[in-house]
Design an enzyme around this catalytic site. Structure first.
Site, PDB file in Angstrom:
ATOM      1  N   ASP A 277       0.852  -1.195   0.000  1.00 19.32           N
ATOM      2  CA  ASP A 277       0.000   0.000   0.000  1.00 19.32           C
ATOM      3  C   ASP A 277       0.887   1.244   0.000  1.00 19.32           C
ATOM      4  O   ASP A 277       1.647   1.479   0.932  1.00 19.32           O
ATOM      5  CB  ASP A 277      -0.881   0.000   1.261  1.00 19.32           C
ATOM      6  CG  ASP A 277      -1.844   1.177   1.284  1.00 19.32           C
ATOM      7  OD1 ASP A 277      -2.934   1.048   0.698  1.00 19.32           O
ATOM      8  OD2 ASP A 277      -1.495   2.225   1.858  1.00 19.32           O
TER       9      ASP A 277
ATOM     10  N   TYR B 124       3.005   9.771  -0.288  1.00 15.67           N
ATOM     11  CA  TYR B 124       4.114   9.210   0.494  1.00 15.67           C
ATOM     12  C   TYR B 124       5.480   9.442  -0.166  1.00 15.67           C
ATOM     13  O   TYR B 124       6.517   9.138   0.434  1.00 15.67           O
ATOM     14  CB  TYR B 124       3.925   7.693   0.731  1.00 15.67           C
ATOM     15  CG  TYR B 124       2.622   7.284   1.385  1.00 15.67           C
ATOM     16  CD1 TYR B 124       1.790   8.222   1.998  1.00 15.67           C
ATOM     17  CD2 TYR B 124       2.204   5.957   1.402  1.00 15.67           C
ATOM     18  CE1 TYR B 124       0.591   7.847   2.585  1.00 15.67           C
ATOM     19  CE2 TYR B 124       1.009   5.573   1.988  1.00 15.67           C
ATOM     20  CZ  TYR B 124       0.205   6.528   2.570  1.00 15.67           C
ATOM     21  OH  TYR B 124      -0.988   6.147   3.143  1.00 15.67           O
TER      22      TYR B 124
ATOM     23  N   LYS C 173      -2.695   5.921  -4.269  1.00 18.92           N
ATOM     24  CA  LYS C 173      -3.821   6.827  -3.999  1.00 18.92           C
ATOM     25  C   LYS C 173      -3.574   8.198  -4.609  1.00 18.92           C
ATOM     26  O   LYS C 173      -2.426   8.671  -4.632  1.00 18.92           O
ATOM     27  CB  LYS C 173      -4.018   6.996  -2.477  1.00 18.92           C
ATOM     28  CG  LYS C 173      -3.950   5.709  -1.703  1.00 18.92           C
ATOM     29  CD  LYS C 173      -4.178   5.892  -0.206  1.00 18.92           C
ATOM     30  CE  LYS C 173      -3.782   4.639   0.551  1.00 18.92           C
ATOM     31  NZ  LYS C 173      -2.372   4.544   0.898  1.00 18.92           N
TER      32      LYS C 173
ATOM     33  N   HIS D 137      -7.613   9.589  -2.021  1.00 20.28           N
ATOM     34  CA  HIS D 137      -7.020   9.506  -0.679  1.00 20.28           C
ATOM     35  C   HIS D 137      -7.917  10.130   0.404  1.00 20.28           C
ATOM     36  O   HIS D 137      -8.093   9.563   1.476  1.00 20.28           O
ATOM     37  CB  HIS D 137      -5.643  10.192  -0.710  1.00 20.28           C
ATOM     38  CG  HIS D 137      -4.688   9.678   0.313  1.00 20.28           C
ATOM     39  ND1 HIS D 137      -3.333   9.605   0.095  1.00 20.28           N
ATOM     40  CD2 HIS D 137      -4.872   9.219   1.576  1.00 20.28           C
ATOM     41  CE1 HIS D 137      -2.732   9.115   1.167  1.00 20.28           C
ATOM     42  NE2 HIS D 137      -3.658   8.878   2.084  1.00 20.28           N
TER      43      HIS D 137
HETATM   44  P1  NAD Z   1       0.423   1.553  12.035  1.00 17.38           P
HETATM   45  O1  NAD Z   1      -0.792   1.460  12.873  1.00 17.38           O
HETATM   46  O2  NAD Z   1       0.734   0.474  11.070  1.00 17.38           O
HETATM   47  O3  NAD Z   1       1.626   1.768  13.061  1.00 17.38           O
HETATM   48  C1  NAD Z   1       2.910   1.979  12.593  1.00 17.38           C
HETATM   49  C2  NAD Z   1       3.823   2.262  13.769  1.00 17.38           C
HETATM   50  O4  NAD Z   1       3.716   1.238  14.752  1.00 17.38           O
HETATM   51  C3  NAD Z   1       5.274   2.211  13.276  1.00 17.38           C
HETATM   52  O5  NAD Z   1       5.726   3.513  13.056  1.00 17.38           O
HETATM   53  C4  NAD Z   1       6.012   1.545  14.390  1.00 17.38           C
HETATM   54  O6  NAD Z   1       6.543   2.546  15.207  1.00 17.38           O
HETATM   55  C5  NAD Z   1       4.988   0.817  15.191  1.00 17.38           C
HETATM   56  N1  NAD Z   1       5.081  -0.655  15.029  1.00 17.38           N
HETATM   57  C6  NAD Z   1       4.837  -1.395  13.923  1.00 17.38           C
HETATM   58  N2  NAD Z   1       4.953  -2.698  14.191  1.00 17.38           N
HETATM   59  C7  NAD Z   1       5.306  -2.800  15.496  1.00 17.38           C
HETATM   60  C8  NAD Z   1       5.559  -3.894  16.353  1.00 17.38           C
HETATM   61  N3  NAD Z   1       5.478  -5.143  15.933  1.00 17.38           N
HETATM   62  N4  NAD Z   1       5.885  -3.614  17.648  1.00 17.38           N
HETATM   63  C9  NAD Z   1       5.956  -2.359  18.096  1.00 17.38           C
HETATM   64  N5  NAD Z   1       5.718  -1.268  17.330  1.00 17.38           N
HETATM   65  C10 NAD Z   1       5.387  -1.501  16.028  1.00 17.38           C
HETATM   66  O7  NAD Z   1       0.381   2.991  11.328  1.00 17.38           O
HETATM   67  P2  NAD Z   1       0.410   3.575   9.878  1.00 17.38           P
HETATM   68  O8  NAD Z   1       1.704   3.412   9.211  1.00 17.38           O
HETATM   69  O9  NAD Z   1      -0.123   4.960  10.049  1.00 17.38           O
HETATM   70  O10 NAD Z   1      -0.705   2.731   9.109  1.00 17.38           O
HETATM   71  C11 NAD Z   1      -0.411   1.598   8.301  1.00 17.38           C
HETATM   72  C12 NAD Z   1      -0.568   1.919   6.828  1.00 17.38           C
HETATM   73  O11 NAD Z   1      -1.888   2.382   6.544  1.00 17.38           O
HETATM   74  C13 NAD Z   1       0.312   3.091   6.367  1.00 17.38           C
HETATM   75  O12 NAD Z   1       1.665   2.758   6.257  1.00 17.38           O
HETATM   76  C14 NAD Z   1      -0.361   3.439   5.075  1.00 17.38           C
HETATM   77  O13 NAD Z   1      -0.011   2.505   4.058  1.00 17.38           O
HETATM   78  C15 NAD Z   1      -1.830   3.306   5.467  1.00 17.38           C
HETATM   79  N6  NAD Z   1      -2.431   4.595   5.913  1.00 17.38           N
HETATM   80  C16 NAD Z   1      -3.375   5.168   5.131  1.00 17.38           C
HETATM   81  C17 NAD Z   1      -3.959   6.363   5.494  1.00 17.38           C
HETATM   82  C18 NAD Z   1      -5.008   6.960   4.617  1.00 17.38           C
HETATM   83  O14 NAD Z   1      -5.381   8.135   4.842  1.00 17.38           O
HETATM   84  N7  NAD Z   1      -5.526   6.255   3.654  1.00 17.38           N
HETATM   85  C19 NAD Z   1      -3.569   7.019   6.676  1.00 17.38           C
HETATM   86  C20 NAD Z   1      -2.606   6.415   7.469  1.00 17.38           C
HETATM   87  C21 NAD Z   1      -2.063   5.191   7.082  1.00 17.38           C
END
Ligand code: NAD
Length: 282
Positions: A48, A53, A78, A111
């Site tokens: 994704d 990004y 997106k 998005h």
């Molecule tokens: P997430 O909930 O996946 O959390 C990511 C954070 O959690 C990382 O920075 C890391 O610090 C921590 N983490 C990850 N794995 C871990 C583990 N096993 N143990 C401890 N800490 C851990 O947050 P995200 O990146 O915001 O969301 C995931 C994906 O969703 C994004 O990368 C993106 O592709 C998508 N996204 C989309 C939108 C949108 O508006 N459409 C917005 C935000 C995210």
């Protein structure tokens, strides 16, 4: 850990989507190629990304260098917030395909709906995405961060519901009303920030469930999303964590854990990201 078998779900147009993928938000261009290649190497086949990004070129390079046939990977990107006007959307979509080194994406999303910008006309943006689907350059089109009234308006004015809505969901923000609407309308729910961006691991109920099940807090929270039937793509640049996040297909939550995690919903207070009705960043 052997490569787990990741379930796939069917979209309303018949295409299959792996239920678990890899998110790339805030993965710098510098880290992106190696990190995405690592995820693909582990067996993840769903990536994704987004124009926002600034790492589509690196995602494209990682896929190419992985040697995995393009058709085995489910690739989402997106439309950026400043590209809603039809000509801008067409140009930027062509640029995304070029940067991603592919002639199609599996899923292309608006998005954010940006109801306070562009005269609130996200419907013309949706019509432009439907062109890309007709051309076969986006196998599936959908939206992200759309609320129920936004989705109802798309249906009323174009007769076509998106196949996917990608929205914030995790135990602190379960977003149940929107998910029920999706179910009624055959819209697949993708849960962004499934780990609440790392803010949920200190929660007592998460910690005790993890201890009881012999898993980590991240694994328990991700499993909650998988068992609800949503598509997830957690993000990490740390190899051990990427592996840990994928290792969730050999256990199930017990009733106590499900009830505990369901009880963590804080409603609107649980959001970690912007509110779709007011988000207006270009
Ligand atoms: P997430 O909930 O996946 O959390 C990511 C954070 O959690 C990382 O920075 C890391 O610090 C921590 N983490 C990850 N794995 C871990 C583990 N096993 N143990 C401890 N800490 C851990 O947050 P995200 O990146 O915001 O969301 C995931 C994906 O969703 C994004 O990368 C993106 O592709 C998508 N996204 C989309 C939108 C949108 O508006 N459409 C917005 C935000 C995210």
């Amino acid at each position: 850990m052997s490569t787990p078998s990741i379930p796939t779900l069917e979209l309303s147009n018949g295409y299959q989507i792996p239920q678990f993928g890899f998110g790339t938000y805030k993965i710098s261009a510098e880290d992106c190629v190696d990190t995405v290649k690592y995820a693909l190497d582990l067996g993840i086949r769903h990536i994704d990304t987004a124009q926002m990004y600034h790492n589509e070129a690196e995602v494209g390079r990682a896929i190419e260098e992985s040697g995995i046939p393009r058709e085995e990977i489910f690739l989402t990107t997106k439309l950026n917030n400043d590209k809603h006007l039809p000509e801008d959307a067409r140009r930027s979509f062509a640029q995304s395909l070029e940067d991603l080194r592919t002639d199609y994406v599996d899923l292309f999303l608006i998005h954010w709906p940006l109801p306070t910008l562009y005269g609130g006309d996200f419907v013309q943006t949706w019509r432009t995405l439907l062109e890309f689907e007709q051309q076969g350059r986006a196998r599936t089109v959908g939206v992200s961060n759309f609320q129920i009234p936004h989705l109802e308006r798309l249906l009323k004015e174009t007769g076509v519901m998106p196949a996917v809505n990608q929205v914030e969901i995790h135990p602190h923000f379960a977003n149940n009303q929107l998910r029920s609407f999706h179910l009624e309308h055959n819209i697949l729910t993708e849960a962004w920030s499934p780990l609440a961006r790392g803010t949920i691991f200190g929660d007592e109920k998460v910690i005790s469930a993890a201890k009881r099940l012999g898993k980590t807090p991240a694994q328990v929270v991700l499993r909650w999303g998988i068992e609800r039937g949503d598509v997830l793509f957690p993000k990490s640049v740390t190899p051990e964590r990427i592996k840990e996040n994928l290792d969730i297909f050999d256990f199930q939550l017990d009733e106590q854990t499900k009830a505990d995690l369901n009880s963590l919903d804080k409603g609107e207070d649980g959001r970690t990201g912007s509110h779709p009705d007011t988000m207006a960043l270009l």
